[in-house]
Design a protein around this motif. Sequence first.
Motif, PDB file in Angstrom:
ATOM      1  N   PHE A 238       0.782  -1.254   0.048  1.00 37.43           N
ATOM      2  CA  PHE A 238       0.192  -0.093   0.076  1.00 37.43           C
ATOM      3  C   PHE A 238       0.943   1.288  -0.083  1.00 37.43           C
ATOM      4  O   PHE A 238       0.487   2.373   0.651  1.00 37.43           O
ATOM      5  CB  PHE A 238      -0.948   0.051   1.148  1.00 37.43           C
ATOM      6  N   GLY A 239       1.796   1.255  -0.688  1.00 35.07           N
ATOM      7  CA  GLY A 239       2.889   2.584  -0.760  1.00 35.07           C
ATOM      8  C   GLY A 239       2.554   3.197  -1.716  1.00 35.07           C
ATOM      9  O   GLY A 239       1.678   3.024  -2.798  1.00 35.07           O
ATOM     10  N   THR A 240       3.257   4.358  -1.676  1.00 37.29           N
ATOM     11  CA  THR A 240       2.971   5.363  -3.108  1.00 37.29           C
ATOM     12  C   THR A 240       3.119   5.015  -4.273  1.00 37.29           C
ATOM     13  O   THR A 240       2.110   5.351  -5.162  1.00 37.29           O
ATOM     14  CB  THR A 240       3.986   6.387  -2.717  1.00 37.29           C
ATOM     15  N   PRO A 241       4.289   4.108  -4.781  1.00 30.04           N
ATOM     16  CA  PRO A 241       4.019   3.881  -6.171  1.00 30.04           C
ATOM     17  C   PRO A 241       2.959   3.190  -6.568  1.00 30.04           C
ATOM     18  O   PRO A 241       2.368   3.385  -7.848  1.00 30.04           O
ATOM     19  CB  PRO A 241       5.361   3.008  -6.391  1.00 30.04           C
ATOM     20  N   VAL A 242       2.064   2.265  -5.764  1.00 30.86           N
ATOM     21  CA  VAL A 242       1.097   1.597  -6.146  1.00 30.86           C
ATOM     22  C   VAL A 242       0.008   2.480  -6.287  1.00 30.86           C
ATOM     23  O   VAL A 242      -0.830   2.495  -7.253  1.00 30.86           O
ATOM     24  CB  VAL A 242       0.492   0.531  -5.115  1.00 30.86           C
ATOM     25  N   TYR A 243      -0.293   3.556  -5.697  1.00 31.47           N
ATOM     26  CA  TYR A 243      -1.241   4.514  -5.540  1.00 31.47           C
ATOM     27  C   TYR A 243      -0.885   5.539  -7.067  1.00 31.47           C
ATOM     28  O   TYR A 243      -1.786   5.709  -7.929  1.00 31.47           O
ATOM     29  CB  TYR A 243      -1.704   5.406  -4.409  1.00 31.47           C
ATOM     30  N   GLU A 244       0.049   6.333  -6.810  1.00 36.42           N
ATOM     31  CA  GLU A 244       0.291   7.296  -7.859  1.00 36.42           C
ATOM     32  C   GLU A 244       0.986   6.834  -9.121  1.00 36.42           C
ATOM     33  O   GLU A 244       0.384   7.356  -9.863  1.00 36.42           O
ATOM     34  CB  GLU A 244       1.209   8.343  -7.026  1.00 36.42           C
ATOM     35  N   ARG A 245       1.942   6.154  -9.122  1.00 37.24           N
ATOM     36  CA  ARG A 245       2.604   5.554 -10.249  1.00 37.24           C
ATOM     37  C   ARG A 245       1.315   4.570 -11.108  1.00 37.24           C
ATOM     38  O   ARG A 245       1.548   4.596 -12.309  1.00 37.24           O
ATOM     39  CB  ARG A 245       3.727   4.750 -10.260  1.00 37.24           C
ATOM     40  N   GLY A 246       0.558   4.105 -10.157  1.00 32.70           N
ATOM     41  CA  GLY A 246      -0.734   3.220 -10.812  1.00 32.70           C
ATOM     42  C   GLY A 246      -1.373   4.264 -11.624  1.00 32.70           C
ATOM     43  O   GLY A 246      -1.879   3.802 -12.481  1.00 32.70           O
ATOM     44  N   ALA A 247      -1.895   5.276 -10.978  1.00 32.92           N
ATOM     45  CA  ALA A 247      -2.811   6.336 -11.575  1.00 32.92           C
ATOM     46  C   ALA A 247      -1.867   6.794 -13.039  1.00 32.92           C
ATOM     47  O   ALA A 247      -2.521   7.218 -13.835  1.00 32.92           O
ATOM     48  CB  ALA A 247      -3.140   7.365 -10.631  1.00 32.92           C
ATOM     49  N   MET A 248      -0.700   7.088 -12.572  1.00 31.33           N
ATOM     50  CA  MET A 248       0.239   7.620 -13.913  1.00 31.33           C
ATOM     51  C   MET A 248      -0.081   6.575 -15.079  1.00 31.33           C
ATOM     52  O   MET A 248       0.068   6.907 -16.181  1.00 31.33           O
ATOM     53  CB  MET A 248       1.500   7.869 -13.574  1.00 31.33           C
ATOM     54  N   ALA A 249       0.008   5.182 -14.707  1.00 36.86           N
ATOM     55  CA  ALA A 249      -0.031   4.524 -15.956  1.00 36.86           C
ATOM     56  C   ALA A 249      -1.396   4.361 -16.698  1.00 36.86           C
ATOM     57  O   ALA A 249      -1.526   4.408 -17.776  1.00 36.86           O
ATOM     58  CB  ALA A 249      -0.181   2.882 -15.235  1.00 36.86           C
ATOM     59  N   LEU A 250      -2.408   4.647 -15.816  1.00 34.51           N
ATOM     60  CA  LEU A 250      -3.785   5.101 -16.454  1.00 34.51           C
ATOM     61  C   LEU A 250      -3.512   6.158 -17.296  1.00 34.51           C
ATOM     62  O   LEU A 250      -4.291   6.227 -18.588  1.00 34.51           O
ATOM     63  CB  LEU A 250      -4.824   5.039 -15.217  1.00 34.51           C
ATOM     64  N   HIS A 251      -3.122   7.383 -16.963  1.00 35.32           N
ATOM     65  CA  HIS A 251      -3.035   8.413 -17.504  1.00 35.32           C
ATOM     66  C   HIS A 251      -2.143   8.315 -18.845  1.00 35.32           C
ATOM     67  O   HIS A 251      -2.450   8.823 -19.944  1.00 35.32           O
ATOM     68  CB  HIS A 251      -2.659   9.579 -16.698  1.00 35.32           C
ATOM     69  N   ALA A 252      -1.155   7.542 -18.872  1.00 39.42           N
ATOM     70  CA  ALA A 252      -0.471   7.320 -20.077  1.00 39.42           C
ATOM     71  C   ALA A 252      -1.175   6.675 -21.021  1.00 39.42           C
ATOM     72  O   ALA A 252      -0.983   6.746 -22.067  1.00 39.42           O
ATOM     73  CB  ALA A 252       0.989   6.381 -19.594  1.00 39.42           C
ATOM     74  N   LEU A 253      -1.989   5.707 -20.391  1.00 37.97           N
ATOM     75  CA  LEU A 253      -2.936   4.928 -21.387  1.00 37.97           C
ATOM     76  C   LEU A 253      -3.910   6.075 -21.977  1.00 37.97           C
ATOM     77  O   LEU A 253      -4.044   5.866 -23.359  1.00 37.97           O
ATOM     78  CB  LEU A 253      -3.785   3.770 -20.671  1.00 37.97           C
ATOM     79  N   ARG A 254      -4.444   6.721 -21.163  1.00 34.89           N
ATOM     80  CA  ARG A 254      -5.448   7.901 -21.790  1.00 34.89           C
ATOM     81  C   ARG A 254      -4.630   8.570 -22.812  1.00 34.89           C
ATOM     82  O   ARG A 254      -5.392   8.878 -23.776  1.00 34.89           O
ATOM     83  CB  ARG A 254      -5.893   8.566 -20.630  1.00 34.89           C
ATOM     84  N   ARG A 255      -3.500   9.020 -22.603  1.00 35.79           N
ATOM     85  CA  ARG A 255      -2.880   9.975 -23.726  1.00 35.79           C
ATOM     86  C   ARG A 255      -2.819   9.008 -24.690  1.00 35.79           C
ATOM     87  O   ARG A 255      -2.820   9.528 -26.187  1.00 35.79           O
ATOM     88  CB  ARG A 255      -1.479  10.414 -23.119  1.00 35.79           C
TER      89      ARG A 255
END
Length: 484
Positions: free
Chosen positions: A410-427
Amino acid sequence: MTPPRQPARRRTAVLATVPVALAALLATTGAAAPDATGPAAPEAGGRAAPGTAGAPGAGDAYFPLSGNGGYDVRHYDLTLRYRPAARRLDGTAVLTARATQRLTRFDLDLSGLTVTRVTVDGRPARFTRDGRELVVTPRTARAKGRDFRVTVAYHGTPGPVTDPDGSADGWIPTDDGAFVAGEPQGAMTWFPANGHPRDKASYDFTLTVPRGRTAVANGVLLGQHTAHGETTFRWCQAEPMAAYLATATVGTFRTERYTTRDGIQVYNAVDPREARAAAPVLKKLPSVLEWESRLFGPYPFRAAGSLVDHAPDVGYALETQTRPVYDSAPDLGTLVHESAHQWFGDSVSLTAWKDIWLNEGFATYAEWLYSEQHGGPSAQKTFDALYARPARDGLWAYPPGDPGGGERLFGTPVYERGAMALHALRRAVGDRDFFRVLRAWADEHRGGHGTTAGFVGLAERTSGKRLKGLFDTWLYTRGKPDRA
């Protein structure tokens, strides 16, 4: 779940009778804790026939003893009486299950409570305790495909388990009751379960507490009555639910009930000490659910609501199914996050804990989207601010697609970098296909399970693009990606 408010205290408290260091060891190894045992259960002929004993775990790499093999639970019927002054829990759990193999013996996850009787299909069964496992041997084997019913009577003083990151989950006593939040392994602290998310079931709860206290569980409130100084609450969670998402939180609460214009039955329970701060945020729950329904598809359950406790030592909120539990008055971002989990994490559940980003990355990105569409920073601006962090920042400490369990889960990469992966997909695929992917994911796996590989495949089919490299970069590459 919301990310930690304090380092190493994502979920904090200690086992009632076990030192913290020992508790952490027990949580990771399954070694025997101080625990009452039932009658010994020697096998007929000394040992079970090969292949007929259910496995003591579901095989998850991060939590090897979480869940069990050999059967699938269809329904839990939990009857509990809790006396907060004595911290005494008396329970009867009736599990309706189906054997997935010929079954001469099987395990249930249960920690720290005294079992007094076990029956299988109404006949007494032998049982013993092995650490966190309740090992049950019915009088006769259950044939593969056969339904059977297990009844467990138990009692004791429940307390939380301590996870590898030093936080606590499960039955956490409070000054007026208990804060009950089970991620990832706390269900076993208050009822016998097949505790891995792979095995989802429906639930009925009958909860009895002293008059003046309220007991809140998942789903729809069927009724309540008071007699002889006690109040009994009956709840029904009809849609499938993972054990860690169950709750039976007890306290002194102000409650409200209403039905949204979409027909969702809302039940809010708020500790009076948190009521003033919580009111403006809880008022937005219907609009948040409507907004998320437009993005992700129809709300997946019949009931919704919020459970706001006053539990200052807990340090987190959890997306307990239909009714998230908050340790204090939530802010709007937390409400959006836990509500998004009803689609991503609750309705669509994990197949393995290594894919936790499918829960937390999605709920975090919902916060970004809400901000973008309600006058706050755009998702791109949030992404850019995160990417600007130096390579030594904790955001890049490990990849979120397989964080490694333990304190990283439940660390920061799971939350924030996980969300970044979704934004990269969106772009990469554009808004039209991106939101088609999110809706299809929630719809196609409604009430079931998903995997990262399945999500990548869906994104590729929907967009017609090859996306393996993108997901490898954002989910599995160590360190900070070279390009945003």
